[in-house]
Structures are given as structure tokens and as C-alpha cells.
Design a protein around this motif. Structure first.
Motif, PDB file in Angstrom:
ATOM      1  N   ALA A 219       0.945  -1.275  -0.109  1.00 24.61           N
ATOM      2  CA  ALA A 219      -0.521  -0.134  -0.068  1.00 24.61           C
ATOM      3  C   ALA A 219       0.776   1.308   0.293  1.00 24.61           C
ATOM      4  N   LEU A 220       0.365   2.092  -0.727  1.00 30.20           N
ATOM      5  CA  LEU A 220       0.930   3.190  -0.973  1.00 30.20           C
ATOM      6  C   LEU A 220       0.516   4.596  -0.364  1.00 30.20           C
ATOM      7  N   GLY A 221       0.688   5.268   0.690  1.00 31.45           N
ATOM      8  CA  GLY A 221      -0.204   6.323   1.322  1.00 31.45           C
ATOM      9  C   GLY A 221      -1.418   6.073   1.573  1.00 31.45           C
ATOM     10  N   GLN A 222      -2.709   6.664   1.516  1.00 32.41           N
ATOM     11  CA  GLN A 222      -4.260   6.882   2.415  1.00 32.41           C
ATOM     12  C   GLN A 222      -4.284   6.859   0.659  1.00 32.41           C
ATOM     13  N   PRO A 223      -5.916   6.075   1.050  1.00 29.84           N
ATOM     14  CA  PRO A 223      -6.806   5.884   0.488  1.00 29.84           C
ATOM     15  C   PRO A 223      -7.319   6.915  -0.963  1.00 29.84           C
ATOM     16  N   ILE A 224      -7.273   7.073  -1.999  1.00 25.41           N
ATOM     17  CA  ILE A 224      -7.624   8.041  -2.908  1.00 25.41           C
ATOM     18  C   ILE A 224      -9.616   8.507  -3.245  1.00 25.41           C
ATOM     19  N   THR A 225     -10.230   9.405  -3.138  1.00 23.63           N
ATOM     20  CA  THR A 225     -11.508   9.548  -2.995  1.00 23.63           C
ATOM     21  C   THR A 225     -11.786   9.673  -5.010  1.00 23.63           C
ATOM     22  N   VAL A 226     -12.486   8.577  -5.028  1.00 29.31           N
ATOM     23  CA  VAL A 226     -13.010   7.687  -6.530  1.00 29.31           C
ATOM     24  C   VAL A 226     -14.729   8.158  -6.733  1.00 29.31           C
ATOM     25  N   ARG A 227     -14.302   8.863  -7.730  1.00 26.95           N
ATOM     26  CA  ARG A 227     -16.096   8.888  -8.595  1.00 26.95           C
ATOM     27  C   ARG A 227     -16.203   8.199  -9.388  1.00 26.95           C
ATOM     28  N   ILE A 228     -16.677   6.588 -10.071  1.00 30.49           N
ATOM     29  CA  ILE A 228     -16.905   6.483 -11.908  1.00 30.49           C
ATOM     30  C   ILE A 228     -18.596   6.315 -12.122  1.00 30.49           C
ATOM     31  N   ILE A 229     -18.391   6.592 -13.305  1.00 35.00           N
ATOM     32  CA  ILE A 229     -20.200   7.399 -13.676  1.00 35.00           C
ATOM     33  C   ILE A 229     -20.374   6.032 -14.977  1.00 35.00           C
ATOM     34  N   GLN A 230     -21.474   5.483 -14.385  1.00 35.98           N
ATOM     35  CA  GLN A 230     -21.612   4.443 -15.931  1.00 35.98           C
ATOM     36  C   GLN A 230     -23.349   4.924 -16.114  1.00 35.98           C
ATOM     37  N   GLY A 231     -22.913   5.560 -17.098  1.00 35.47           N
ATOM     38  CA  GLY A 231     -23.768   6.549 -17.771  1.00 35.47           C
ATOM     39  C   GLY A 231     -25.061   5.510 -18.175  1.00 35.47           C
ATOM     40  N   PRO A 440      -4.452  -2.850  -7.832  1.00 38.68           N
ATOM     41  CA  PRO A 440      -6.154  -2.527  -8.037  1.00 38.68           C
ATOM     42  C   PRO A 440      -6.261  -1.865  -9.277  1.00 38.68           C
ATOM     43  N   ALA A 441      -7.579  -1.804  -9.392  1.00 41.61           N
ATOM     44  CA  ALA A 441      -8.387  -1.697 -10.961  1.00 41.61           C
ATOM     45  C   ALA A 441      -9.146  -1.047 -10.969  1.00 41.61           C
ATOM     46  N   LEU A 442      -9.460   0.494 -11.741  1.00 42.46           N
ATOM     47  CA  LEU A 442     -10.952   0.906 -11.691  1.00 42.46           C
ATOM     48  C   LEU A 442     -11.139   0.792 -13.198  1.00 42.46           C
ATOM     49  N   ARG A 443     -12.374   0.034 -13.293  1.00 46.32           N
ATOM     50  CA  ARG A 443     -13.161  -0.341 -14.459  1.00 46.32           C
ATOM     51  C   ARG A 443     -14.916   1.031 -14.960  1.00 46.32           C
ATOM     52  N   ALA A 444     -14.291   1.493 -15.866  1.00 44.38           N
ATOM     53  CA  ALA A 444     -15.664   2.829 -16.112  1.00 44.38           C
ATOM     54  C   ALA A 444     -16.073   1.944 -17.552  1.00 44.38           C
ATOM     55  N   THR A 445     -17.273   1.956 -16.603  1.00 47.91           N
ATOM     56  CA  THR A 445     -17.928   0.609 -18.068  1.00 47.91           C
ATOM     57  C   THR A 445     -19.397   1.968 -17.998  1.00 47.91           C
ATOM     58  N   ASN A 446     -19.620   2.151 -19.410  1.00 48.04           N
ATOM     59  CA  ASN A 446     -20.537   2.192 -19.523  1.00 48.04           C
ATOM     60  C   ASN A 446     -22.320   1.440 -19.389  1.00 48.04           C
ATOM     61  N   THR A 447     -21.988   0.613 -19.463  1.00 50.96           N
ATOM     62  CA  THR A 447     -23.090  -0.868 -19.231  1.00 50.96           C
ATOM     63  C   THR A 447     -23.141  -1.652 -18.227  1.00 50.96           C
ATOM     64  N   GLY A 448     -22.060  -1.771 -18.162  1.00 51.54           N
ATOM     65  CA  GLY A 448     -21.296  -2.861 -16.448  1.00 51.54           C
ATOM     66  C   GLY A 448     -20.945  -3.486 -17.535  1.00 51.54           C
ATOM     67  N   GLU A 465     -25.180  -3.643 -13.337  1.00 55.40           N
ATOM     68  CA  GLU A 465     -25.543  -3.514 -14.837  1.00 55.40           C
ATOM     69  C   GLU A 465     -26.358  -3.125 -16.056  1.00 55.40           C
ATOM     70  N   PHE A 466     -26.912  -1.827 -16.073  1.00 58.64           N
ATOM     71  CA  PHE A 466     -27.836  -1.520 -17.088  1.00 58.64           C
ATOM     72  C   PHE A 466     -27.977  -0.935 -15.907  1.00 58.64           C
ATOM     73  N   THR A 467     -28.042  -0.250 -15.311  1.00 56.68           N
ATOM     74  CA  THR A 467     -28.487   0.897 -14.448  1.00 56.68           C
ATOM     75  C   THR A 467     -27.582   2.359 -14.912  1.00 56.68           C
ATOM     76  N   GLN A 468     -28.305   3.739 -14.515  1.00 58.35           N
ATOM     77  CA  GLN A 468     -27.434   5.164 -14.719  1.00 58.35           C
ATOM     78  C   GLN A 468     -27.238   5.431 -13.240  1.00 58.35           C
ATOM     79  N   ALA A 469     -26.123   5.188 -13.080  1.00 54.33           N
ATOM     80  CA  ALA A 469     -25.439   5.471 -11.600  1.00 54.33           C
ATOM     81  C   ALA A 469     -23.955   5.734 -11.616  1.00 54.33           C
ATOM     82  N   THR A 470     -23.900   6.085 -10.371  1.00 58.31           N
ATOM     83  CA  THR A 470     -22.135   6.214  -9.510  1.00 58.31           C
ATOM     84  C   THR A 470     -21.934   5.887  -8.780  1.00 58.31           C
ATOM     85  N   LEU A 471     -20.527   4.903  -8.945  1.00 59.92           N
ATOM     86  CA  LEU A 471     -19.968   4.323  -7.500  1.00 59.92           C
ATOM     87  C   LEU A 471     -19.011   5.952  -6.923  1.00 59.92           C
ATOM     88  N   SER A 472     -18.983   5.746  -5.531  1.00 61.22           N
ATOM     89  CA  SER A 472     -18.483   6.454  -5.038  1.00 61.22           C
ATOM     90  C   SER A 472     -17.738   5.987  -3.821  1.00 61.22           C
TER      91      SER A 472
END
Length: 510
Positions: A219-231, A440-448, A465-472
Motif C-alpha cells: 500500500a502507498l499513502g492514504q486511499p484516494i477518493t474516486v467517482r466512477i460514472i456509469q451512464g 488495484p484496478a478501476l473499471r469505468a463502463t457504460n453498461t457494466g 449492470e444496465f443502470t445509470q449510477a455513480t460508484l463513489s
């Protein structure tokens, strides 16, 4: 003189045998979707080797034909969702779409059939399983490189839910494939040499499980804040100007709703050439970035000038609070979807979809610098959709990167493939990439499937899947390199090549 019936008993038995192999191949692909699919694959492969032994004439030709059939069953089930992109989205004739899926599956199955020929070619012995595994690894490697490569639906990603996943940070996915094939063969030998085969099966699984105790990144430093938007926008709307405007407005609004140290939207979420985006859009987003100290990663259609004209690129555009702009242009393009192989323009003309011939990005692009609020920075390696399939290429990029890579980001649009298993298949590929790299990995997808993965490949959080939402959420960056990142596929390919050379020498002597 008695005439033979048009369909003799021998031909009928052969047809039944091939049908059995087709079903087993389909079953092998199907079980990969189950929670413990990687474990179930192994006895199914054993059953396939047993079926081949009973129904073939023990010649290379016979094994080639049988391997082709079971490979065809495997890939038709595993890749049927291509029909959706060709027919439902691309507007191609249904017969042509079915033929395209069948032909691609047949081509993929050729690699399985060639690998299977190792059984009769090297003649049965106590080392047949090792030679079969080495042959399989060689074919899987070639499948990922010939004609730009298409290594989708390998056995390795199935091991995310199997016994050999923990070996991925050491030797990569191909090592998982090697052990899957070898142990499935040894499982079949339990009736002939129970003590030796049982010891090899149990010992291999035990060693693989113990390998999971090893950690190569920290682990490196402190966790960072992330928002991933699924349209969750339909692919068919990507070519409707009014729908494009609504989509761009949605993502711009969602990005600016709340700050985060990293905000990511999917591949081509702004499905319009960058120079033709609404006036002031990028400046508006940059103003938000500056005011909120956020880093934003956008999926856009880029433009690359060459000597003749301007070509489009599949681009990730990064905005930083320090005012610098980052861009990553997709390097490993999808045949037919993103570039047209020579001589195949007639095939692409059967689509009703533009933007089928992108320019390639450089293979050695720098990672995305993420400036944090504590005045430190971390770096993310970007992949766009299909690039997540190529573990060796990603490992080489991380190994050769001057700033150390701390995070993986994959931007994807799988709306092309509707409600199919394609999203779960790519999720497993992303999990394998995290395992191989220890990041670690972030997956930003349109439909999931939009998700956050840990350095062990586990899904930490995801959106339906198949929802319009944001993963914070928050994500912990990591530092360090796994043995696989350092050595790539060299160790497992060397082992496999040495085994095959030894097998060839042994065959000549005996």
C-alpha cells in the motif's frame, strides 16, 4: 455383393463421438461463468481427454479433427455475443452475422486442435500431460499475437475462480493455463498410477494455494477518493446527434456534481470527435477540475494528424488541477471494430456504423499522473476496453514506465454486446490483470460491469449492470512490481519450449 448403407455404423459412431465433443466444449465454456468455474473446468477437460482416447484413431489427423470440434463448441458458446454487435447494433444481415461468429470460432478452435495433436504426436507416456500443457501454452501465446491477436476466452481467466489463480503474480495467466491442462491430464491417470498422479494433483494445488501468501506490492499513502460514472446509454444512440448531445450533457453534469481526487467516465462517453465537442465544454470541465482539485479522465474520440489526413483515435483525455492535459490513445485495436485489415473493407461495408478505422496510439505511452490534495502524486496505467486482454503488453508497459505505476484504469463500452456474458468475461480478464500486476484496478463502463478491484483481483465494489449510477468510493494505491511484471511471459514460455524440444528429441529416439 451387399452394398453398405449410405450412413454406416462406423460413420454414425464417429458422428456421435464428435457431437459429444461439441457438447463438452460448450459445457467447458459454460461452466466458466459459475462461481467455482475454474475448479469445474479441470474435470471437464479430463473428460474431454478421455473422450478423445475412446473415440479417435490415435493419429494426428483424427486428434486435429476432434480438437477442432470441441474447440468450436467452446468458442461458439463463449463468443456468441459478437452476433449482437454485428446484427443488432451494426445492422449486418443475420446470416452473415452468424457466419462471422462461426468463422471466428473456427479460427480460434484451430489453436485448440493443433495443441491437442501433441497427444498422438509425442506418443503416450508419463510425460504426455506436460507436453500437452506446453503445446497448449505455445498455442495460446500465438493466439494472442498472430494477426494482432485475439486471446479472449482463454482458460487462464477461468482460474480467477479456480485453484491456480495465485500463481498469476509469479508467472502470469499462461502458467495458470499450463497447470490447468497438466492437472486435468493427471486426473485422468488416477486409475493407471493412482499414487503418482494423486500426489501431482494435490501437490500442485497445495503449492498454488500457498503461493497466495506471497505479496509483491505494498500500500502507498492514504486511499484516494474516486467517482466512477456509469451512464448506461444504448449503443444504437451513439450515432444519433440529439442522443449524443444528451449523453454529453449527462456526463458533464454528473462530473461536476461533486469533487473527488479521481473521476472517471467510460470509453467514448463523449462519442464525438474532440474538436467538434460543444464549444467551451473542455474549458468548463477544466474550471471544475481547478476549483475542486479533482482529476478527471474522459473517454473521447481523439484526432491524430498524419501526412495525408486526420484520423480518429479511441482516446482517454485526462484533466489535472495543475492545468496539464493528458491523453492516451488506444494502441491495441479491435480487428474490424476499430481497424480494417487489408482486403476486408467489403466486410466492414456490411455494417451501418461509422468510425471503423481508428489510428493506433503509441505502445509506450506514459501513465496518467493523478495529483492528490496532499501535494503528492500517483500514476495510473490506462487501458481501453480490448487492451485489458493482453497481460503481457500491460506488464511490459508497467515494467518500462519511468514513473512507477500504482493503479490500473480500464475504460470500456460493452453496450455493443447487449445482455450477454461479455461483461463478466471482461471483468475476469481485469481481475487477472490485477492479480498479475499486484495493483488495484478501476473499471469505468457504460453498461457494466463498473467495479473496483483489489490487488488480489477480488471485486471490492461494483454497480449493477444496465443502470445509470455513480460508484463513489475510496481506492488504495500500491507500489512495487510482481515477478510477472519484471519477467513477463519469458519463464513459462521458456519452460514450455524446452519441454517441446525435449519431446521432439525423445520422439526421434523412441
Amino acid at each position: 455383393m451387399v452394398k453398405k448403407p449410405p450412413f454406416s455404423s462406423e460413420k454414425r459412431q464417429r458422428a456421435l463421438a464428435l457431437s459429444g465433443l461439441l457438447i463438452l466444449g460448450a459445457l467447458l465454456a459454460g461452466v466458466t461463468e459459475l462461481p467455482y468455474g475454474g475448479w469445474i473446468q479441470i474435470p471437464i477437460l479430463s473428460l474431454i481427454w478421455w473422450h478423445l482416447d475412446r473415440t479417435t484413431t490415435h493419429t494426428c489427423k483424427s486428434y486435429f479433427q476432434s480438437g477442432l470440434i470441441f474447440g468450436l463448441g467452446y468458442f461458439v458458446i463463449g463468443l456468441w455475443w459478437l452476433y449482437i454487435s454485428l446484427h443488432d447494433v451494426g445492422g449486418m444481415n443475420s446470416i452473415l452475422s452468424c457466419a462471422a461468429v462461426f468463422l471466428l470460432s473456427t479460427y480460434m478452435a484451430l489453436y485448440f486442435s493443433i495443441a491437442t495433436m501433441a497427444i498422438p504426436y509425442f506418443k503416450k507416456s508419463v510425460v504426455t500431460g506436460l507436453l500437452l500443457a506446453a503445446s497448449w501454452v505455445a498455442m495460446e501465446f500465438l493466439r494472442g499475437y498472430l494477426f494482432t491477436g485475439f486471446p479472449w476466452m482463454g482458460l487462464a481467466e477461468g482460474q480467477i475462480n479456480g485453484p491456480f489463480a495465485a500463481l498469476a503474480p509469479l508467472l502470469g495467466g499462461l502458467a495458470c493455463t499450463f497447470l490447468t491442462i497438466w492437472i486435468s491430464w493427471e486426473l485422468l491417470q488416477l486409475s493407471k498410477r493412482p499414487i503418482v498422479s494423486a500426489s501431482l494433483v494435490i501437490g500442485s494445488i497445495l503449492i498454488a494455494q500457498l503461493a497466495g501468501l506471497l505479496h509483491f506490492t505494498q500500500a502507498l499513502g492514504q486511499p484516494i477518493t474516486v467517482r466512477i460514472i456509469q451512464g448506461n446509454f444504448e449503443q444504437s444512440l451513439k450515432f444519433n446527434p440529439s442522443a449524443i448531445a444528451k449523453q454529453i450533457d449527462f456526463y458533464a453534469t454528473e462530473i461536476t456534481k461533486a469533487p473527488a481526487e479521481l473521476i472517471v467516465i467510460p470509453e467514448t462517453a463523449f462519442p464525438w470527435p474532440q474538436s467538434n465537442l460543444p464549444a467551451g465544454l473542455i474549458n468548463y470541465l477544466q474550471s471544475f477540475v481547478n476549483a475542486s482539485a479533482s482529476n478527471v479522465l474522459l473517454g473521447v474520440i481523439g484526432e491524430a494528424a498524419n501526412q495525408r489526413n486526420i484520423q480518429y483515435t479511441n482516446r482517454a483525455l485526462g484533466l489535472s488541477p495543475k492545468g496539464s492535459t493528458y491523453q492516451y490513445d488506444k494502441s491495441h485495436l479491435v480487428p474490424f471494430g476499430e481497424f480494417i485489415p487489408p482486403g476486408f473493407h467489403w466486410f466492414v461495408n456490411a455494417f451501418q456504423v461509422p468510425l471503423s478505422d481508428f489510428a493506433r496510439g503509441d505502445t509506450a505511452q506514459t501513465p496518467f499522473k493523478i495529483d492528490l490534495q496532499d501535494q503528492t502524486s500517483i500514476y495510473a496505467a490506462i487501458t481501453i476496453c480490448y487492451e485489458d486482454v493482453f497481460g503481457g503488453e500491460l506488464a511490459a508497459r508497467i515494467r518500462d514506465s519511468k514513473p512507477e505505476v500504482n493503479l490500473l484504469i480500464n475504460m470500456t463500452n460493452l453496450a455493443w454486446f447487449g445482455q450477454s456474458q461479455a461483461p463478466s468475461q471482461q471483468l475476469r480478464l481485469s481481475q487477472l490483470r490485477s492479480l498479475e500486476t499486484g495493483l488495484p484496478a478501476l473499471r469505468a463502463t457504460n453498461t457494466g460491469i463498473t467495479a473496483v478491484l483489489g490487488p488480489d483481483g477480488k471485486v471490492l465494489q461494483s454497480l449493477p449492470e444496465f443502470t445509470q449510477a455513480t460508484l463513489s468510493t475510496q481506492v488504495q494505491a500500491y507500489s512495487g512490481k510482481t515477478p510477472y511484471v519484471i519477467w513477463g511471459n519469458f519463464p513459462i514460455l521458456s519452460i514450455s519450449c524446452l519441454l517441446l524440444i525435449w519431446g521432439l528429441i525423445r520422439r526421434r529416439r523412441f
